[in-house]
Write a protein that holds these residues in place. Sequence first.
Motif, PDB file in Angstrom:
ATOM      1  N   MET A   1       0.842  -1.204   0.000  1.00  0.00           N
ATOM      2  CA  MET A   1       0.000   0.000   0.000  1.00  0.00           C
ATOM      3  C   MET A   1       0.880   1.258   0.000  1.00  0.00           C
ATOM      4  SD  MET A   1      -3.268   1.115   0.222  1.00  0.00           S
ATOM      5  CE  MET A   1      -4.620   0.494   1.206  1.00  0.00           C
ATOM      6  N   SER A   2       0.437   2.266  -0.747  1.00  0.00           N
ATOM      7  CA  SER A   2       1.229   3.474  -0.904  1.00  0.00           C
ATOM      8  C   SER A   2       1.338   4.275   0.411  1.00  0.00           C
ATOM      9  CB  SER A   2       0.551   4.281  -2.005  1.00  0.00           C
ATOM     10  OG  SER A   2       0.977   5.572  -1.988  1.00  0.00           O
ATOM     11  N   GLU A   3       2.438   5.021   0.548  1.00  0.00           N
ATOM     12  CA  GLU A   3       2.653   5.810   1.785  1.00  0.00           C
ATOM     13  C   GLU A   3       1.805   7.071   1.808  1.00  0.00           C
ATOM     14  OE1 GLU A   3       6.560   6.340   0.660  1.00  0.00           O
ATOM     15  OE2 GLU A   3       7.209   4.380   1.355  1.00  0.00           O
ATOM     16  N   VAL A   4       1.325   7.470   0.625  1.00  0.00           N
ATOM     17  CA  VAL A   4       0.419   8.625   0.527  1.00  0.00           C
ATOM     18  C   VAL A   4      -0.768   8.179  -0.324  1.00  0.00           C
ATOM     19  CG1 VAL A   4       0.159  10.964  -0.388  1.00  0.00           C
ATOM     20  CG2 VAL A   4       2.303  10.300   0.684  1.00  0.00           C
ATOM     21  N   ILE A   5      -1.944   8.230   0.261  1.00  0.00           N
ATOM     22  CA  ILE A   5      -3.130   7.731  -0.456  1.00  0.00           C
ATOM     23  C   ILE A   5      -4.003   8.926  -0.813  1.00  0.00           C
ATOM     24  CG2 ILE A   5      -5.223   6.337  -0.207  1.00  0.00           C
ATOM     25  CD1 ILE A   5      -3.755   4.738   1.934  1.00  0.00           C
ATOM     26  N   SER A   6      -4.514   8.954  -2.039  1.00  0.00           N
ATOM     27  CA  SER A   6      -5.444  10.043  -2.366  1.00  0.00           C
ATOM     28  C   SER A   6      -6.748   9.471  -2.892  1.00  0.00           C
ATOM     29  CB  SER A   6      -4.826  11.025  -3.351  1.00  0.00           C
ATOM     30  OG  SER A   6      -4.705  10.423  -4.598  1.00  0.00           O
ATOM     31  N   GLU A   7      -7.814  10.155  -2.553  1.00  0.00           N
ATOM     32  CA  GLU A   7      -9.148   9.693  -2.961  1.00  0.00           C
ATOM     33  C   GLU A   7     -10.006  10.913  -3.263  1.00  0.00           C
ATOM     34  OE1 GLU A   7     -13.078   7.567  -0.987  1.00  0.00           O
ATOM     35  OE2 GLU A   7     -11.329   7.924   0.261  1.00  0.00           O
ATOM     36  N   LYS A   8     -10.667  10.871  -4.418  1.00  0.00           N
ATOM     37  CA  LYS A   8     -11.559  11.979  -4.779  1.00  0.00           C
ATOM     38  C   LYS A   8     -12.945  11.680  -4.223  1.00  0.00           C
ATOM     39  CE  LYS A   8     -11.579  13.732  -9.273  1.00  0.00           C
ATOM     40  NZ  LYS A   8     -11.112  13.739 -10.667  1.00  0.00           N
ATOM     41  N   ARG A   9     -13.459  12.602  -3.418  1.00  0.00           N
ATOM     42  CA  ARG A   9     -14.836  12.449  -2.937  1.00  0.00           C
ATOM     43  C   ARG A   9     -15.587  13.673  -3.436  1.00  0.00           C
ATOM     44  NH1 ARG A   9     -14.238  10.863   3.437  1.00  0.00           N
ATOM     45  NH2 ARG A   9     -12.440   9.490   3.229  1.00  0.00           N
ATOM     46  N   GLY A  10     -16.238  13.542  -4.576  1.00  0.00           N
ATOM     47  CA  GLY A  10     -16.890  14.696  -5.194  1.00  0.00           C
ATOM     48  C   GLY A  10     -15.848  15.719  -5.594  1.00  0.00           C
ATOM     49  N   PHE A  17      -1.684  10.465   4.887  1.00  0.00           N
ATOM     50  CA  PHE A  17      -0.365   9.892   5.172  1.00  0.00           C
ATOM     51  C   PHE A  17      -0.604   8.465   5.661  1.00  0.00           C
ATOM     52  CE2 PHE A  17       0.061  14.461   6.523  1.00  0.00           C
ATOM     53  CZ  PHE A  17       0.806  14.872   5.437  1.00  0.00           C
ATOM     54  N   ASN A  18       0.172   7.538   5.135  1.00  0.00           N
ATOM     55  CA  ASN A  18      -0.144   6.139   5.438  1.00  0.00           C
ATOM     56  C   ASN A  18       1.079   5.343   5.899  1.00  0.00           C
ATOM     57  OD1 ASN A  18      -1.631   3.725   5.525  1.00  0.00           O
ATOM     58  ND2 ASN A  18      -1.069   3.232   3.401  1.00  0.00           N
ATOM     59  N   ARG A  19       1.641   5.762   7.061  1.00  0.00           N
ATOM     60  CA  ARG A  19       2.661   4.922   7.734  1.00  0.00           C
ATOM     61  C   ARG A  19       2.278   4.890   9.211  1.00  0.00           C
ATOM     62  NH1 ARG A  19       8.095   6.324   8.004  1.00  0.00           N
ATOM     63  NH2 ARG A  19       8.653   4.131   7.952  1.00  0.00           N
ATOM     64  N   PRO A  20       1.099   4.354   9.501  1.00  0.00           N
ATOM     65  CA  PRO A  20       0.569   4.490  10.859  1.00  0.00           C
ATOM     66  C   PRO A  20       1.474   3.912  11.950  1.00  0.00           C
ATOM     67  CG  PRO A  20      -0.760   2.945   9.557  1.00  0.00           C
ATOM     68  CD  PRO A  20       0.178   3.609   8.614  1.00  0.00           C
ATOM     69  N   ASP A  21       2.231   2.859  11.630  1.00  0.00           N
ATOM     70  CA  ASP A  21       3.088   2.250  12.669  1.00  0.00           C
ATOM     71  C   ASP A  21       4.219   3.178  13.092  1.00  0.00           C
ATOM     72  OD1 ASP A  21       1.490   0.095  12.563  1.00  0.00           O
ATOM     73  OD2 ASP A  21       2.834  -1.127  11.314  1.00  0.00           O
ATOM     74  N   THR A  53      -4.732  14.504   5.845  1.00  0.00           N
ATOM     75  CA  THR A  53      -4.925  13.884   7.158  1.00  0.00           C
ATOM     76  C   THR A  53      -4.007  12.671   7.315  1.00  0.00           C
ATOM     77  OG1 THR A  53      -6.657  13.211   8.727  1.00  0.00           O
ATOM     78  CG2 THR A  53      -6.845  12.313   6.497  1.00  0.00           C
ATOM     79  N   GLY A  54      -4.040  12.043   8.480  1.00  0.00           N
ATOM     80  CA  GLY A  54      -3.148  10.914   8.737  1.00  0.00           C
ATOM     81  C   GLY A  54      -3.929   9.671   9.104  1.00  0.00           C
ATOM     82  N   ARG A  55      -3.376   8.523   8.760  1.00  0.00           N
ATOM     83  CA  ARG A  55      -4.019   7.264   9.132  1.00  0.00           C
ATOM     84  C   ARG A  55      -3.521   6.838  10.517  1.00  0.00           C
ATOM     85  NH1 ARG A  55      -5.412   2.625   4.925  1.00  0.00           N
ATOM     86  NH2 ARG A  55      -6.716   4.385   4.316  1.00  0.00           N
ATOM     87  N   GLY A  56      -4.418   6.314  11.325  1.00  0.00           N
ATOM     88  CA  GLY A  56      -4.021   5.818  12.642  1.00  0.00           C
ATOM     89  C   GLY A  56      -4.047   6.904  13.703  1.00  0.00           C
ATOM     90  N   ARG A  57      -3.105   6.809  14.648  1.00  0.00           N
ATOM     91  CA  ARG A  57      -3.147   7.676  15.838  1.00  0.00           C
ATOM     92  C   ARG A  57      -2.442   9.023  15.651  1.00  0.00           C
ATOM     93  NH1 ARG A  57      -0.811   5.727  20.697  1.00  0.00           N
ATOM     94  NH2 ARG A  57       0.562   4.297  19.594  1.00  0.00           N
ATOM     95  N   ALA A  58      -1.809   9.221  14.499  1.00  0.00           N
ATOM     96  CA  ALA A  58      -1.066  10.475  14.296  1.00  0.00           C
ATOM     97  C   ALA A  58      -1.510  11.171  13.014  1.00  0.00           C
ATOM     98  CB  ALA A  58       0.436  10.179  14.220  1.00  0.00           C
TER      99      ALA A  58
END
Length: 259
Positions: A1-10, A17-21, A53-58
């Motif tokens: 899974m990529s370290e930076v995820i993007s998604e279009k919502r409308g 940011f996707n390195r939650p550990d 925004t960030g994934r997980g606790r940070a």
Amino acid sequence: MSEVISEKRGTVCWIEFNRPDSFNAFISTMIKSLIETLSSAAKDSDIRSIVLTGRGRAFQVGQDLSEIGENTRPDDYRTMLETRYHPLLQTMLNFNKPIVAAINGATAGAGMALALAADFRVMREDAYMTSAFMNIALVPDTGLFYLLNHLVGAGKTLEIIALSPRIDAEKALELGLVHRIFAEEHFERETEHFAEQLAMLPTKVFGMSKRLWRHAQDLTLDRFLVYEAEMQAAAAATEDHRQGIEAFRAKKKPIFSGR
Ligand code: T3D
């Protein structure tokens, strides 16, 4: 899974940011991919605002300190700033469309600078931010001094840098560091609603206003007024300005396109 995820919502692009550990700490490839993601969102005319925004606790906690080893030389820090962190900061500050930092958890180091480089900040009620640079005997970087001075003034800035207090959501709101606090259970929905409101702005003209706002602190009044007149001529040339005037005459709510 990529370290930076993007998604279009409308009309809103969510970038996560996707390195939650590792509390979403930056490794160098991640900064590059964040700049690329922002640059393609800038070109996509369907996207009218950004949520970071960030994934997980940070949210994000700056440089991944495990990448700093015995072979890291002092000059590598300079190179890293010049080739990665500073281009990222400039990309955000020069971005025309509104950027919302959705501060979902721990925020430290360059992560705090990025949150402050966004145009708006919403914060989860249990999140916090801290400079943290002084804890590892580094000066604040990624423009943190510049951004803090602008938002809270020079006196408070030095305390925030020197003592690295954990600034909770209430304190951040009181200091003017964030614009809204949302409860955990409504955080995503309220953030989405906030970003959708921003997406309806005449976003090209928002970008011009943002540059004027930033330059209000570093130009003399005479130079500022020259720049203001230049920006107003550019705003007047947009489709959205024409739309705004027509809607006013027809006593209707304007529908802006960001052009
Ligand atoms: O190269 C250059 O040019 C330099 C550029 C520098 C830019 C910078 O951003 S320098 C500043 C870097 N950031 C920091 O110094 C922050 C360091 N982290 C902290 O101070 C604390 O971890 C936090 C205040 C962020 C959170 O504290 P807490 O008590 O809630 O959690 P924790 O247990 O300390 O951290 C949770 C995990 O995240 C932990 O991993 P583990 O032990 O569970 O496997 C921790 O190691 C990891 N983590 C947190 N920050 C970083 C990190 N891992 C790598 N790099 C980090 N920056």
